[in-house]
Design a protein around this motif. Structure first.
Motif, PDB file in Angstrom:
ATOM      1  N   LEU A 213       0.829  -1.204   0.000  1.00 24.35           N
ATOM      2  CA  LEU A 213       0.000   0.000   0.000  1.00 24.35           C
ATOM      3  C   LEU A 213       0.861   1.251   0.000  1.00 24.35           C
ATOM      4  O   LEU A 213       0.518   2.269  -0.612  1.00 24.35           O
ATOM      5  CB  LEU A 213      -0.923  -0.017   1.220  1.00 24.35           C
ATOM      6  CG  LEU A 213      -2.145   0.909   1.174  1.00 24.35           C
ATOM      7  CD1 LEU A 213      -3.115   0.461   0.089  1.00 24.35           C
ATOM      8  CD2 LEU A 213      -2.849   0.938   2.523  1.00 24.35           C
ATOM      9  N   ASN A 214       1.982   1.181   0.690  1.00 21.52           N
ATOM     10  CA  ASN A 214       2.907   2.311   0.690  1.00 21.52           C
ATOM     11  C   ASN A 214       3.467   2.559  -0.704  1.00 21.52           C
ATOM     12  O   ASN A 214       3.670   3.708  -1.118  1.00 21.52           O
ATOM     13  CB  ASN A 214       4.033   2.043   1.684  1.00 21.52           C
ATOM     14  CG  ASN A 214       4.911   3.253   1.907  1.00 21.52           C
ATOM     15  OD1 ASN A 214       4.453   4.384   1.857  1.00 21.52           O
ATOM     16  ND2 ASN A 214       6.177   3.008   2.161  1.00 21.52           N
ATOM     17  N   LEU A 215       3.722   1.484  -1.464  1.00 25.70           N
ATOM     18  CA  LEU A 215       4.177   1.647  -2.843  1.00 25.70           C
ATOM     19  C   LEU A 215       3.080   2.248  -3.713  1.00 25.70           C
ATOM     20  O   LEU A 215       3.357   3.090  -4.582  1.00 25.70           O
ATOM     21  CB  LEU A 215       4.603   0.291  -3.414  1.00 25.70           C
ATOM     22  CG  LEU A 215       5.876  -0.326  -2.837  1.00 25.70           C
ATOM     23  CD1 LEU A 215       6.077  -1.725  -3.383  1.00 25.70           C
ATOM     24  CD2 LEU A 215       7.086   0.543  -3.142  1.00 25.70           C
ATOM     25  N   PHE A 216       1.840   1.831  -3.488  1.00 26.71           N
ATOM     26  CA  PHE A 216       0.733   2.390  -4.268  1.00 26.71           C
ATOM     27  C   PHE A 216       0.573   3.882  -3.985  1.00 26.71           C
ATOM     28  O   PHE A 216       0.098   4.632  -4.849  1.00 26.71           O
ATOM     29  CB  PHE A 216      -0.563   1.651  -3.943  1.00 26.71           C
ATOM     30  CG  PHE A 216      -1.701   1.986  -4.861  1.00 26.71           C
ATOM     31  CD1 PHE A 216      -1.771   1.434  -6.120  1.00 26.71           C
ATOM     32  CD2 PHE A 216      -2.693   2.873  -4.470  1.00 26.71           C
ATOM     33  CE1 PHE A 216      -2.807   1.755  -6.983  1.00 26.71           C
ATOM     34  CE2 PHE A 216      -3.742   3.194  -5.317  1.00 26.71           C
ATOM     35  CZ  PHE A 216      -3.795   2.629  -6.587  1.00 26.71           C
ATOM     36  N   HIS A 217       0.967   4.309  -2.791  1.00 21.23           N
ATOM     37  CA  HIS A 217       0.915   5.738  -2.473  1.00 21.23           C
ATOM     38  C   HIS A 217       1.812   6.535  -3.413  1.00 21.23           C
ATOM     39  O   HIS A 217       1.509   7.687  -3.755  1.00 21.23           O
ATOM     40  CB  HIS A 217       1.337   5.945  -1.020  1.00 21.23           C
ATOM     41  CG  HIS A 217       0.914   7.267  -0.457  1.00 21.23           C
ATOM     42  ND1 HIS A 217       1.236   7.682   0.810  1.00 21.23           N
ATOM     43  CD2 HIS A 217       0.189   8.286  -0.983  1.00 21.23           C
ATOM     44  CE1 HIS A 217       0.730   8.870   1.038  1.00 21.23           C
ATOM     45  NE2 HIS A 217       0.092   9.264  -0.040  1.00 21.23           N
ATOM     46  N   LEU A 218       2.939   5.944  -3.850  1.00 24.90           N
ATOM     47  CA  LEU A 218       3.807   6.609  -4.820  1.00 24.90           C
ATOM     48  C   LEU A 218       3.063   6.876  -6.126  1.00 24.90           C
ATOM     49  O   LEU A 218       3.217   7.941  -6.736  1.00 24.90           O
ATOM     50  CB  LEU A 218       5.047   5.751  -5.097  1.00 24.90           C
ATOM     51  CG  LEU A 218       6.023   5.500  -3.954  1.00 24.90           C
ATOM     52  CD1 LEU A 218       7.126   4.568  -4.414  1.00 24.90           C
ATOM     53  CD2 LEU A 218       6.603   6.806  -3.448  1.00 24.90           C
ATOM     54  N   VAL A 219       2.278   5.894  -6.560  1.00 20.22           N
ATOM     55  CA  VAL A 219       1.532   6.034  -7.812  1.00 20.22           C
ATOM     56  C   VAL A 219       0.526   7.173  -7.704  1.00 20.22           C
ATOM     57  O   VAL A 219       0.435   8.035  -8.593  1.00 20.22           O
ATOM     58  CB  VAL A 219       0.821   4.710  -8.147  1.00 20.22           C
ATOM     59  CG1 VAL A 219      -0.063   4.865  -9.375  1.00 20.22           C
ATOM     60  CG2 VAL A 219       1.837   3.600  -8.366  1.00 20.22           C
ATOM     61  N   VAL A 220      -0.231   7.198  -6.610  1.00 19.01           N
ATOM     62  CA  VAL A 220      -1.244   8.233  -6.438  1.00 19.01           C
ATOM     63  C   VAL A 220      -0.576   9.607  -6.313  1.00 19.01           C
ATOM     64  O   VAL A 220      -1.079  10.604  -6.840  1.00 19.01           O
ATOM     65  CB  VAL A 220      -2.116   7.923  -5.209  1.00 19.01           C
ATOM     66  CG1 VAL A 220      -3.115   9.040  -4.948  1.00 19.01           C
ATOM     67  CG2 VAL A 220      -2.854   6.609  -5.411  1.00 19.01           C
ATOM     68  N   GLY A 221       0.564   9.659  -5.617  1.00 21.24           N
ATOM     69  CA  GLY A 221       1.268  10.935  -5.496  1.00 21.24           C
ATOM     70  C   GLY A 221       1.755  11.457  -6.828  1.00 21.24           C
ATOM     71  O   GLY A 221       1.692  12.665  -7.090  1.00 21.24           O
ATOM     72  N   TYR A 222       2.255  10.580  -7.693  1.00 21.27           N
ATOM     73  CA  TYR A 222       2.728  11.025  -8.998  1.00 21.27           C
ATOM     74  C   TYR A 222       1.562  11.432  -9.886  1.00 21.27           C
ATOM     75  O   TYR A 222       1.677  12.370 -10.687  1.00 21.27           O
ATOM     76  CB  TYR A 222       3.538   9.917  -9.665  1.00 21.27           C
ATOM     77  CG  TYR A 222       4.373  10.398 -10.826  1.00 21.27           C
ATOM     78  CD1 TYR A 222       5.399  11.322 -10.633  1.00 21.27           C
ATOM     79  CD2 TYR A 222       4.145   9.945 -12.112  1.00 21.27           C
ATOM     80  CE1 TYR A 222       6.163  11.770 -11.690  1.00 21.27           C
ATOM     81  CE2 TYR A 222       4.908  10.380 -13.182  1.00 21.27           C
ATOM     82  CZ  TYR A 222       5.916  11.293 -12.964  1.00 21.27           C
ATOM     83  OH  TYR A 222       6.669  11.752 -14.016  1.00 21.27           O
ATOM     84  N   LEU A 223       0.446  10.741  -9.750  1.00 25.13           N
ATOM     85  CA  LEU A 223      -0.762  11.129 -10.479  1.00 25.13           C
ATOM     86  C   LEU A 223      -1.193  12.537 -10.066  1.00 25.13           C
ATOM     87  O   LEU A 223      -1.559  13.369 -10.909  1.00 25.13           O
ATOM     88  CB  LEU A 223      -1.871  10.124 -10.194  1.00 25.13           C
ATOM     89  CG  LEU A 223      -3.009   9.997 -11.208  1.00 25.13           C
ATOM     90  CD1 LEU A 223      -2.517   9.328 -12.473  1.00 25.13           C
ATOM     91  CD2 LEU A 223      -4.153   9.187 -10.615  1.00 25.13           C
ATOM     92  N   ALA A 224      -1.146  12.810  -8.763  1.00 22.37           N
ATOM     93  CA  ALA A 224      -1.522  14.135  -8.270  1.00 22.37           C
ATOM     94  C   ALA A 224      -0.550  15.208  -8.752  1.00 22.37           C
ATOM     95  O   ALA A 224      -0.950  16.339  -9.037  1.00 22.37           O
ATOM     96  CB  ALA A 224      -1.571  14.119  -6.739  1.00 22.37           C
ATOM     97  N   LYS A 225       0.720  14.857  -8.873  1.00 22.96           N
ATOM     98  CA  LYS A 225       1.703  15.818  -9.375  1.00 22.96           C
ATOM     99  C   LYS A 225       1.359  16.262 -10.791  1.00 22.96           C
ATOM    100  O   LYS A 225       1.474  17.447 -11.138  1.00 22.96           O
ATOM    101  CB  LYS A 225       3.099  15.199  -9.336  1.00 22.96           C
ATOM    102  CG  LYS A 225       4.191  16.128  -9.832  1.00 22.96           C
ATOM    103  CD  LYS A 225       5.551  15.456  -9.755  1.00 22.96           C
ATOM    104  CE  LYS A 225       6.642  16.383 -10.286  1.00 22.96           C
ATOM    105  NZ  LYS A 225       7.983  15.716 -10.238  1.00 22.96           N
ATOM    106  N   GLY A 226       0.924  15.319 -11.615  1.00 23.92           N
ATOM    107  CA  GLY A 226       0.515  15.674 -12.968  1.00 23.92           C
ATOM    108  C   GLY A 226      -0.699  16.584 -12.987  1.00 23.92           C
ATOM    109  O   GLY A 226      -0.773  17.517 -13.799  1.00 23.92           O
TER     110      GLY A 226
END
Length: 674
Positions: A322-335
């Motif tokens: 789940l912590n790794l999936f947080h990276l995905v959501v964070g990068y999506l938000a950056k875009g």
């Protein structure tokens, strides 16, 4: 022979000369498939023992696996060549059943995600048989799986009595932990997320002389970066035998849109997102879905029957993933923040200086190339936005809603079973949810011309389509109400807290891995309780314009169900008073000295005089929000997220239809943003 239990340095030295030649040819695809299979098998022991490796072994592993390195470059070249040849859907490799998550191996009747089900191996329908892939897709799947520590048990379902894994005798300890921030494995996870999810325009570097390249074709200029920054060349662009690192580990200067065409990039990004959601979020079997539905229908007070005794126990592997999936959501938000900043302010990222000591230089320098760069950047940021919308709709929103439904349905049952796992798991889940539905949080974007008190600012007007069309309205108001209902229930100890994280000492066993996952989320020596998680969620909904939009959504939903108007109108004032701290403050102050009581009374009178003005301004914002929401009424009144698990929990808790009044009033003084 070098691949049999080979160390990263041995494999790197053996593969590098071959890949240097193969990446420029169209050789035997069978050999490439064999390399993909061999390296994929080594990923698991390498990642599990990465912290025990020598520094030269870690560097060799990083240089071999980095997404802009020769290995991925070669696999990507064969993938794009196959796509360009328009070859029939015949996959050279397959992900077999034993490589699927443990839920698929226990015969619980779990179905593959739709994106993978299209590739399913023909055979019996009652058995998981895997799906077809090519060499690059095979490697991507196993890399995503190897990043997550393996689960020791095949089920996370317990009945009444909870036996959580511990460091007891007879259980073999696992020597590796979560991908701690700053480690080689964590850097690779970040880089693969940025490379295979082209949802944000990466910042480009200047050339070796610190000059801006004024190529007549800026898109060709951007695409050439993949070759320039490849490890087969040094930073000066000359071929070398030893690879050089031209950037900081954990960051990328290129992504799929710089390496292949848009359609191919979208397909690969969809596949990567599907693997991430499939492997990094909890897998919910049909048995667990039926238990959740049965428990929700029985209600929290009914403990009869086997269904009410189930407990879903998140494991350390779940927390790490789940912590790794947080990276995905964070990068999506950056875009999303990047696109919002560009559309509202016209700002584009500045190029980073290549020579130490140079100041920041902007690629927009007033020449003819500047206009072309802006045109290329606008085209690129539009492509990234389209990919984000596609990934949300096809790969991310429903699995995320499934996880929310599972966690919230389990809060009152397993929330106190093991606080060292459950509270961090709840906190990361809440953080992912808030970051996903509010990607603008932390953005410095401001409305260019400002806004009046009775009109939504242009910033919030632009956010409405994403909230309603891009995500789902129920993931805001209804999920907020459901979160408070489940986390503040009588069976949840809000003051239960995690144990202190370890002070950097290395250790083995499950408890050490738990602390490693906690540290990767919170940092060393950090403790957190459930009440802190609730406070963080509540603080995310304190913005006045956000609350006005959510209040307008609530009223549109109420208008769609007239029979609920009278009931909700009668319940709303009492519920709203619970969020108004002024009355509580006045009562507590009145119990003190007369001076304090008189001061509190005067303060209460001042607040009561300001309240009508605040209410009037808030109502104006709600009315303005309703006008902007009118094109999206079908999505608003549907009251569905697309997730069967989440919708089951939501309907069972909030009723059908799940309409409630949470944001009917402006924020109280203690809830206002500061």
């Amino acid at each position: 022979a070098a691949f049999e239990n080979g160390s990263p340095r041995v494999v790197y030295d053996c593969l590098q000369p071959y890949l240097s030649m193969e990446s420029r040819s169209s050789g035997d695809a069978q050999t490439i498939s064999e390399i993909s299979q061999s390296v994929s098998k080594l990923l698991y022991p390498w990642f599990q023992n990465s912290e025990a490796m020598r520094s030269d072994e870690q560097r060799s592993m990083y240089m071999l696996l980095r997404p802009d390195g020769l290995l991925v470059d070669t696999l990507l070249q064969y993938h794009t060549l196959r796509q360009q040849q328009r070859a029939p859907a015949q996959y050279t490799l397959s992900i077999e059943a034993q490589s699927l998550p443990v839920e698929f191996q226990s015969g619980k009747g779990v179905g593959l995600p739709s994106e993978l089900a299209k590739r399913a191996t023909p055979g019996s329908s009652d058995k998981a048989l895997g799906f077809g892939v090519d060499a690059l897709e095979y490697y991507i799947y196993h890399l995503c799986k190897a990043l997550v520590p393996p689960r020791e048990n095949s089920t996370d379902l317990a009945s009444r009595s909870i036996a959580y894994p511990s460091g007891a005798q007879g259980r073999s300890s696992v020597r590796h932990g979560a991908a701690v921030s700053g480690s080689v494995v964590h850097s690779l996870a970040r880089e693969y997320t940025c490379f295979f999810l082209p949802v944000c325009v990466p910042e480009k570097q200047l050339n070796a002389n610190g000059e801006i390249v004024s190529d007549s074709n800026p898109m060709k200029q951007i695409r050439s970066r993949l070759h320039d920054l490849s490890p087969r060349k040094s930073y000066t662009g000359q071929s070398t035998g030893q690879a050089e690192t031209a950037r900081k580990p954990g960051t990328t200067d290129v992504d799929l849109l710089d390496a292949c065409e848009y359609g191919q990039a979208l397909d690969l990004a969809t596949y990567f997102s599907t693997c991430v959601s499939f492997l990094w979020l909890p897998v919910i079997s049909r048995d667990l879905r039926s238990l959740i539905k049965s428990a929700v229908q029985r209600g929290p007070g009914d403990l009869s029957g086997d269904a009410s005794g189930w407990v879903w126990i998140p494991s350390f592997s779940h927390l790490s993933a789940l912590n790794l999936f947080h990276l995905v959501v964070g990068y999506l938000a950056k875009g999303d923040r990047q696109m919002e900043r560009y559309h509202l302010t016209g700002a584009i990222p500045e190029a980073s200086p290549a020579v130490e000591g140079m100041g920041s230089a902007s690629p927009v320098a007033g020449s003819n190339a500047s206009a072309q760069y802006i045109e290329a950047f606008e085209k690129r940021i539009g492509m990234s936005g389209t990919i984000r919308d596609t990934l949300r709709a096809r790969c991310l929103t429903v699995p995320l809603a499934d996880t929310l439904g599972l966690v919230l349905a389990s809060c009152g049952r397993a929330g106190v079973s093991d606080t060292d796992i459950w509270i961090p798991f709840l906190d990361v889940t809440a953080a992912i949810w808030i970051r996903y539905i509010m990607p603008w949080r932390g953005s410095r974007t401001a409305s260019p011309g400002g806004s009046t008190a009775s009109e939504l600012s242009p910033v919030w007007q632009a956010r409405i389509p994403l909230m309603v069309k891009g995500i789902s309205p129920v993931l805001y108001g209804q999920t907020f109400a459901l979160f408070l209902e489940k986390t503040c229930g009588p069976n949840v100890d809000l003051l239960a807290h995690t144990a202190s994280a370890m002070d950097g000492r290395q250790g083995g066993g499950v408890q050490s891995r738990i602390h490693g996952a906690v540290e990767s989320v919170f940092g060393h020596g950090h403790t957190i309780d459930a009440l802190t998680v609730v406070e963080r969620v509540v603080s995310a909904f304190t913005g006045t314009e956000l609350r006005a939009i959510l209040a307008a959504i609530e009223r549109l939903q109420i208008d769609a169900f007239p029979r609920l108007r009278s009931q909700l109108a009668a319940d709303a004032p009492a519920a709203s008073l619970l969020l108004d701290p002024s009355a509580v403050a006045a009562e507590s102050a009145a119990a003190g000295t007369p001076t304090k009581a008189s001061g509190a009374k005067q303060q209460q009178q001042e607040q009561s005089q300001e309240q009508p003005k605040r209410n009037a301004a808030f109502e104006s914002l709600v009315a303005a929000a309703q006008q902007h929401l009118s094109p999206f009424i079908p999505e608003i009144v549907s009251c569905r997220s697309g997730s069967q698990v989440f919708d089951t929990v939501m309907l069972g808790t909030l009723g059908s239809p799940p309409v409630c009044i949470v944001f009917g009033r402006p924020p109280a003084p203690l809830l206002q943003s500061t």
